[in-house]
Design a protein around this motif. Structure first.
Motif, PDB file in Angstrom:
ATOM      1  N   THR A  60       0.828  -1.206   0.000  1.00 38.92           N
ATOM      2  CA  THR A  60       0.000   0.000   0.000  1.00 38.92           C
ATOM      3  C   THR A  60       0.862   1.256   0.000  1.00 38.92           C
ATOM      4  O   THR A  60       0.582   2.214  -0.731  1.00 38.92           O
ATOM      5  N   GLY A  61       1.910   1.250   0.811  1.00 38.99           N
ATOM      6  CA  GLY A  61       2.800   2.405   0.861  1.00 38.99           C
ATOM      7  C   GLY A  61       3.505   2.646  -0.463  1.00 38.99           C
ATOM      8  O   GLY A  61       3.623   3.789  -0.919  1.00 38.99           O
ATOM      9  N   LEU A  62       3.965   1.579  -1.106  1.00 32.90           N
ATOM     10  CA  LEU A  62       4.637   1.727  -2.400  1.00 32.90           C
ATOM     11  C   LEU A  62       3.659   2.176  -3.478  1.00 32.90           C
ATOM     12  O   LEU A  62       4.011   2.983  -4.348  1.00 32.90           O
ATOM     13  N   ALA A  63       2.436   1.662  -3.428  1.00 32.79           N
ATOM     14  CA  ALA A  63       1.417   2.092  -4.389  1.00 32.79           C
ATOM     15  C   ALA A  63       1.112   3.580  -4.221  1.00 32.79           C
ATOM     16  O   ALA A  63       0.937   4.314  -5.208  1.00 32.79           O
ATOM     17  N   PHE A  64       1.049   4.022  -2.968  1.00 31.00           N
ATOM     18  CA  PHE A  64       0.817   5.443  -2.699  1.00 31.00           C
ATOM     19  C   PHE A  64       1.965   6.277  -3.258  1.00 31.00           C
ATOM     20  O   PHE A  64       1.743   7.310  -3.897  1.00 31.00           O
ATOM     21  N   ALA A  65       3.205   5.850  -3.027  1.00 32.18           N
ATOM     22  CA  ALA A  65       4.375   6.591  -3.509  1.00 32.18           C
ATOM     23  C   ALA A  65       4.375   6.676  -5.033  1.00 32.18           C
ATOM     24  O   ALA A  65       4.601   7.748  -5.609  1.00 32.18           O
ATOM     25  N   LEU A  66       4.117   5.552  -5.696  1.00 30.05           N
ATOM     26  CA  LEU A  66       4.118   5.528  -7.151  1.00 30.05           C
ATOM     27  C   LEU A  66       2.969   6.369  -7.715  1.00 30.05           C
ATOM     28  O   LEU A  66       3.155   7.146  -8.666  1.00 30.05           O
ATOM     29  N   GLY A  67       1.785   6.225  -7.124  1.00 27.17           N
ATOM     30  CA  GLY A  67       0.633   6.986  -7.598  1.00 27.17           C
ATOM     31  C   GLY A  67       0.826   8.480  -7.428  1.00 27.17           C
ATOM     32  O   GLY A  67       0.518   9.268  -8.337  1.00 27.17           O
ATOM     33  N   THR A  68       1.345   8.883  -6.260  1.00 25.58           N
ATOM     34  CA  THR A  68       1.579  10.304  -6.011  1.00 25.58           C
ATOM     35  C   THR A  68       2.608  10.862  -6.983  1.00 25.58           C
ATOM     36  O   THR A  68       2.435  11.951  -7.537  1.00 25.58           O
ATOM     37  N   TRP A  69       3.686  10.110  -7.183  1.00 26.95           N
ATOM     38  CA  TRP A  69       4.731  10.556  -8.114  1.00 26.95           C
ATOM     39  C   TRP A  69       4.178  10.730  -9.526  1.00 26.95           C
ATOM     40  O   TRP A  69       4.412  11.757 -10.168  1.00 26.95           O
ATOM     41  N   ALA A  70       3.415   9.758 -10.007  1.00 28.59           N
ATOM     42  CA  ALA A  70       2.892   9.812 -11.370  1.00 28.59           C
ATOM     43  C   ALA A  70       1.912  10.970 -11.560  1.00 28.59           C
ATOM     44  O   ALA A  70       2.020  11.750 -12.512  1.00 28.59           O
ATOM     45  N   VAL A  71       0.952  11.092 -10.640  1.00 32.86           N
ATOM     46  CA  VAL A  71      -0.074  12.133 -10.765  1.00 32.86           C
ATOM     47  C   VAL A  71       0.533  13.517 -10.590  1.00 32.86           C
ATOM     48  O   VAL A  71       0.237  14.447 -11.352  1.00 32.86           O
ATOM     49  N   LEU A  72       1.410  13.666  -9.584  1.00 33.30           N
ATOM     50  CA  LEU A  72       1.991  14.978  -9.315  1.00 33.30           C
ATOM     51  C   LEU A  72       2.925  15.411 -10.432  1.00 33.30           C
ATOM     52  O   LEU A  72       2.925  16.576 -10.843  1.00 33.30           O
ATOM     53  N   THR A  73       3.724  14.483 -10.946  1.00 28.08           N
ATOM     54  CA  THR A  73       4.634  14.823 -12.039  1.00 28.08           C
ATOM     55  C   THR A  73       3.861  15.295 -13.258  1.00 28.08           C
ATOM     56  O   THR A  73       4.195  16.317 -13.878  1.00 28.08           O
ATOM     57  N   ARG A  74       2.807  14.597 -13.590  1.00 26.05           N
ATOM     58  CA  ARG A  74       1.980  14.991 -14.744  1.00 26.05           C
ATOM     59  C   ARG A  74       1.346  16.359 -14.514  1.00 26.05           C
ATOM     60  O   ARG A  74       1.335  17.209 -15.412  1.00 26.05           O
TER      61      ARG A  74
END
Length: 258
Positions: free
Chosen positions: A43-57
């Motif tokens: 869950t923590g890794l999914a949150f990190a990846l999701g935040t990175w992808a959405v925020l970067t875009r």
């Protein structure tokens, strides 16, 4: 000019990537301290990846000249929220240390009042920053409501899901996307949700008192959303009778924002 734009893009990407890296480091620290299980890690890794992808875009689409100090504060808060999210996911297997859980959550809630002030004082307030702040707030409330619902009942989830229900309803009823005026009461109610959920999650209150506190928080949230919906409806009906200039119409911001 193209070279400057390329440099800015890379710098913005570095900011979000560093944030994701720090998130993973926090997860590793939590894993070393409490022996976090698979659910917490995933869950923590999914949150990190999701935040990175959405925020970067979002950052690249916004064409910001720099990430900005206020967004760095919000990013730091989002990292803490990622840690809280991992602890909540892990709590389905074993209860997290209360002190650690309360500490991470409390710092995340306190920083909620910092990023907006930083943005205003540095003149770096942006639509992206307000949205980023709002989404981090909403997700933290959702995660806390999940955790508290395990001891008080599923009705607590109404606190965490109400904002997302509103967003879904706005897709069907476009007038819900209208502009809301600033409101101290709305800010106070939003802050009260986090405080009430944190107190209930800490286990400091007897069961009955915790139920009463969360019921009060839910009631205040229903009142706040109800008042805003009523205001938006009245404004919409008035604009239908007296059409406004489309140039001054803006999307709604349902949080303290900045």
């Amino acid at each position: 000019m193209a070279l400057n734009h390329t440099y800015d893009v890379r710098l913005l990407q570095q900011e979000t990537t560093v944030g994701a890296g720090v998130q993973v480091l926090l997860l590793a620290l939590l894993g070393a301290v409490i022996g976090m299980g698979t659910a917490g890690w995933l869950t923590g890794l999914a949150f990190a990846l999701g935040t990175w992808a959405v925020l970067t875009r979002a950052v690249l689409r916004s064409r910001l000249p720099s990430f900005g100090p206020a967004n760095r504060v919000t990013l730091g808060r989002s990292i803490l929220v990622g840690g809280v999210t991992a602890l909540v996911a892990d709590s389905f297997e074993s209860a997290p240390p209360v002190t650690l859980f309360v500490g991470l959550t409390a710092v995340a809630l306190i920083l909620d009042g910092v990023d907006g002030k930083v943005a205003r004082r540095t003149g770096t307030a942006t639509a992206l920053g307000a949205r980023f702040d709002m989404e981090v707030d909403a997700f933290l409330i959702l995660v806390l409501s999940v955790y508290v619902s395990m001891s008080l009942g599923p009705w607590v989830l109404l606190i965490g899901t109400m904002r997302y229900v509103f967003v879904a309803a706005a897709r069907l009823l476009p007038w819900l996307n209208g502009q809301l005026p600033p409101s101290t009461a709305r800010k106070a109610v939003a802050a009260f949700q986090g405080i009430a959920l944190l107190v209930a999650a800490s286990g400091l209150l007897p069961h009955g008192a915790a139920v009463g506190l969360i019921a009060l928080a839910l009631g205040s949230l229903v009142w706040s959303f109800g008042r805003d919906v009523r205001w938006l409806r009245i404004t919409h009906d008035r604009s239908v009778r007296e059409p406004a200039d489309p140039a001054v119409r803006k999307p709604a911001e349902l949080s303290a924002g900045r």
